[in-house]
Design a protein around this motif. Structure first.
Motif, PDB file in Angstrom:
ATOM      1  N   TYR A 123       0.956  -1.149  -0.044  1.00  0.00           N
ATOM      2  CA  TYR A 123       0.095   0.083   0.006  1.00  0.00           C
ATOM      3  C   TYR A 123       0.844   1.313  -0.127  1.00  0.00           C
ATOM      4  CZ  TYR A 123      -3.087   3.670   1.776  1.00  0.00           C
ATOM      5  OH  TYR A 123      -3.949   4.790   2.017  1.00  0.00           O
ATOM      6  N   LEU A 124       1.915   1.235   0.939  1.00  0.00           N
ATOM      7  CA  LEU A 124       2.764   2.505   0.886  1.00  0.00           C
ATOM      8  C   LEU A 124       3.559   2.906  -0.411  1.00  0.00           C
ATOM      9  CD1 LEU A 124       4.423   1.915   4.658  1.00  0.00           C
ATOM     10  CD2 LEU A 124       2.731   3.631   3.861  1.00  0.00           C
ATOM     11  N   ARG A 125       3.888   1.779  -0.854  1.00  0.00           N
ATOM     12  CA  ARG A 125       4.607   1.841  -2.534  1.00  0.00           C
ATOM     13  C   ARG A 125       3.732   2.360  -3.444  1.00  0.00           C
ATOM     14  NH1 ARG A 125       9.806   0.005  -1.785  1.00  0.00           N
ATOM     15  NH2 ARG A 125      10.042  -1.604  -0.348  1.00  0.00           N
ATOM     16  N   GLN A 126       2.324   1.696  -3.411  1.00  0.00           N
ATOM     17  CA  GLN A 126       1.691   2.177  -4.516  1.00  0.00           C
ATOM     18  C   GLN A 126       0.858   3.423  -4.235  1.00  0.00           C
ATOM     19  OE1 GLN A 126      -1.445  -1.056  -4.522  1.00  0.00           O
ATOM     20  NE2 GLN A 126       0.000  -2.408  -5.728  1.00  0.00           N
ATOM     21  N   GLU A 127       0.734   3.732  -2.966  1.00  0.00           N
ATOM     22  CA  GLU A 127      -0.085   5.035  -2.950  1.00  0.00           C
ATOM     23  C   GLU A 127       0.756   6.371  -2.441  1.00  0.00           C
ATOM     24  OE1 GLU A 127      -3.528   5.261  -3.043  1.00  0.00           O
ATOM     25  OE2 GLU A 127      -3.459   3.399  -3.673  1.00  0.00           O
ATOM     26  N   PHE A 128       1.823   6.225  -2.052  1.00  0.00           N
ATOM     27  CA  PHE A 128       2.566   7.256  -1.893  1.00  0.00           C
ATOM     28  C   PHE A 128       3.962   7.348  -2.199  1.00  0.00           C
ATOM     29  CE2 PHE A 128      -0.039   6.382   1.954  1.00  0.00           C
ATOM     30  CZ  PHE A 128      -0.549   7.561   2.170  1.00  0.00           C
TER      31      PHE A 128
ATOM     32  N   THR B 110       4.617   6.133  -5.390  1.00  0.00           N
ATOM     33  CA  THR B 110       4.546   6.560  -6.739  1.00  0.00           C
ATOM     34  C   THR B 110       4.287   8.236  -6.950  1.00  0.00           C
ATOM     35  OG1 THR B 110       2.160   5.886  -6.422  1.00  0.00           O
ATOM     36  CG2 THR B 110       3.473   4.587  -7.610  1.00  0.00           C
ATOM     37  N   ARG B 111       3.912   8.765  -5.699  1.00  0.00           N
ATOM     38  CA  ARG B 111       3.686  10.115  -5.876  1.00  0.00           C
ATOM     39  C   ARG B 111       4.730  10.863  -5.249  1.00  0.00           C
ATOM     40  NH1 ARG B 111      -1.821   8.787  -4.300  1.00  0.00           N
ATOM     41  NH2 ARG B 111      -1.267   9.726  -2.100  1.00  0.00           N
ATOM     42  N   LYS B 112       5.651  10.257  -4.881  1.00  0.00           N
ATOM     43  CA  LYS B 112       7.031  10.529  -4.203  1.00  0.00           C
ATOM     44  C   LYS B 112       6.870  11.288  -2.989  1.00  0.00           C
ATOM     45  CE  LYS B 112       9.390  11.039  -8.758  1.00  0.00           C
ATOM     46  NZ  LYS B 112       9.976   9.851  -8.513  1.00  0.00           N
ATOM     47  N   GLU B 113       5.684  11.113  -2.196  1.00  0.00           N
ATOM     48  CA  GLU B 113       5.392  11.262  -1.077  1.00  0.00           C
ATOM     49  C   GLU B 113       6.185  10.883   0.060  1.00  0.00           C
ATOM     50  OE1 GLU B 113       1.189  11.380  -0.239  1.00  0.00           O
ATOM     51  OE2 GLU B 113       0.813  12.421  -2.104  1.00  0.00           O
ATOM     52  N   LEU B 114       6.651   9.343  -0.270  1.00  0.00           N
ATOM     53  CA  LEU B 114       7.505   8.749   0.567  1.00  0.00           C
ATOM     54  C   LEU B 114       8.693   8.264  -0.426  1.00  0.00           C
ATOM     55  CD1 LEU B 114       4.839   6.641   2.747  1.00  0.00           C
ATOM     56  CD2 LEU B 114       6.500   8.688   3.597  1.00  0.00           C
TER      57      LEU B 114
ATOM     58  N   ALA C  30      12.042   6.132   3.864  1.00  0.00           N
ATOM     59  CA  ALA C  30      10.817   6.384   4.762  1.00  0.00           C
ATOM     60  C   ALA C  30      10.076   4.926   4.944  1.00  0.00           C
ATOM     61  CB  ALA C  30       9.821   7.331   3.987  1.00  0.00           C
ATOM     62  N   VAL C  31       9.785   4.390   3.800  1.00  0.00           N
ATOM     63  CA  VAL C  31       9.083   3.127   3.926  1.00  0.00           C
ATOM     64  C   VAL C  31       9.598   1.974   4.789  1.00  0.00           C
ATOM     65  CG1 VAL C  31       8.333   0.859   2.632  1.00  0.00           C
ATOM     66  CG2 VAL C  31       7.936   3.263   1.540  1.00  0.00           C
TER      67      VAL C  31
END
Length: 207
Positions: free
Chosen positions: A124-129, A131-135, A139-140
């Motif tokens: 979820y973190l990789r797909q949602e954040f 990809t938008r470079k929010e993480l 950080a993950v």
């Protein structure tokens, strides 16, 4: 010289002490020699450290029973964060590949379910954040390694289970149509009886 089949039980001791002693009592009643590092009958060469004594004992056994729970335990290799339990497994796996020892692995059901939740969260973190470079990856990793009441070193436990299951090797072998790894079956348990039922089949034990 051993006249009975020998079983090495590998796990962290703190969270499996009762289960380890119960397994020893039951299996010895079935005619097996059971090696637990915390008992007085564990074979020890006084000139060696306790970790090496465990690794040496595995070489003399016929079976290696691995129990994985919520703790990592003492570190065999602090630089690479390899626990003694994990190193015991790696030593046993090399012997299993040579055909001189059989591995039987058990993972607590709660830990198995937790591993699935960790995987879902990472995806979820990789797909949602990411990809938008929010993480970023760092950080993950920090989020996944966060301590919790359930497990203080969750990712180490998850990666250990993945290693035992040979997850990456299985995936790569399937994609390349190559020979799949062996000795990677994992039994999920919640009770002593579930372990006993499995070992009855494995060791051909009659009630």
């Amino acid at each position: 010289m051993r006249t009975r089949p020998a079983i090495f039980i590998s796990s962290t001791i703190f969270d499996f002490s009762d289960l380890r002693s119960a397994l020893k009592h039951w299996l010895e009643g079935q005619g097996y020699e059971v090696l637990l590092s915390e008992t007085n009958d564990f074979p020890v060469e006084r000139s060696k450290d306790s970790y090496q004594a465990c690794l040496d004992a595995i070489k003399k056994c016929h079976y290696f029973v691995l129990l994985i729970g919520t703790r990592v335990g003492g570190l065999f290799d602090a630089t690479h964060q390899v626990s003694i339990t994990r190193q015991e497994y790696r030593s046993a796996y090399e012997l299993a590949k040579q055909g001189t020892l059989k591995i039987v692995t058990f993972v607590r059901r709660s830990v198995w379910d937790y591993r699935h939740c960790q995987r879902e969260l990472e995806q979820y973190l990789r797909q949602e954040f990411c990809t938008r470079k929010e993480l970023d990856e760092e950080a993950v990793a920090r989020i996944m390694e966060r301590p919790s009441d359930f497990a203080t070193h969750a990712q180490q436990i998850v990666s250990f289970i993945d290693e035992v299951a040979r997850t990456r090797e299985m995936r790569d072998a399937t994609l390349r149509a190559e020979k799949r790894p062996s000795a990677n079956w994992i039994h999920i348990f919640s009770t002593f009886q579930e372990i006993a039922d499995c070992l009855k089949i494995e060791f051909a034990v009659d009630d």
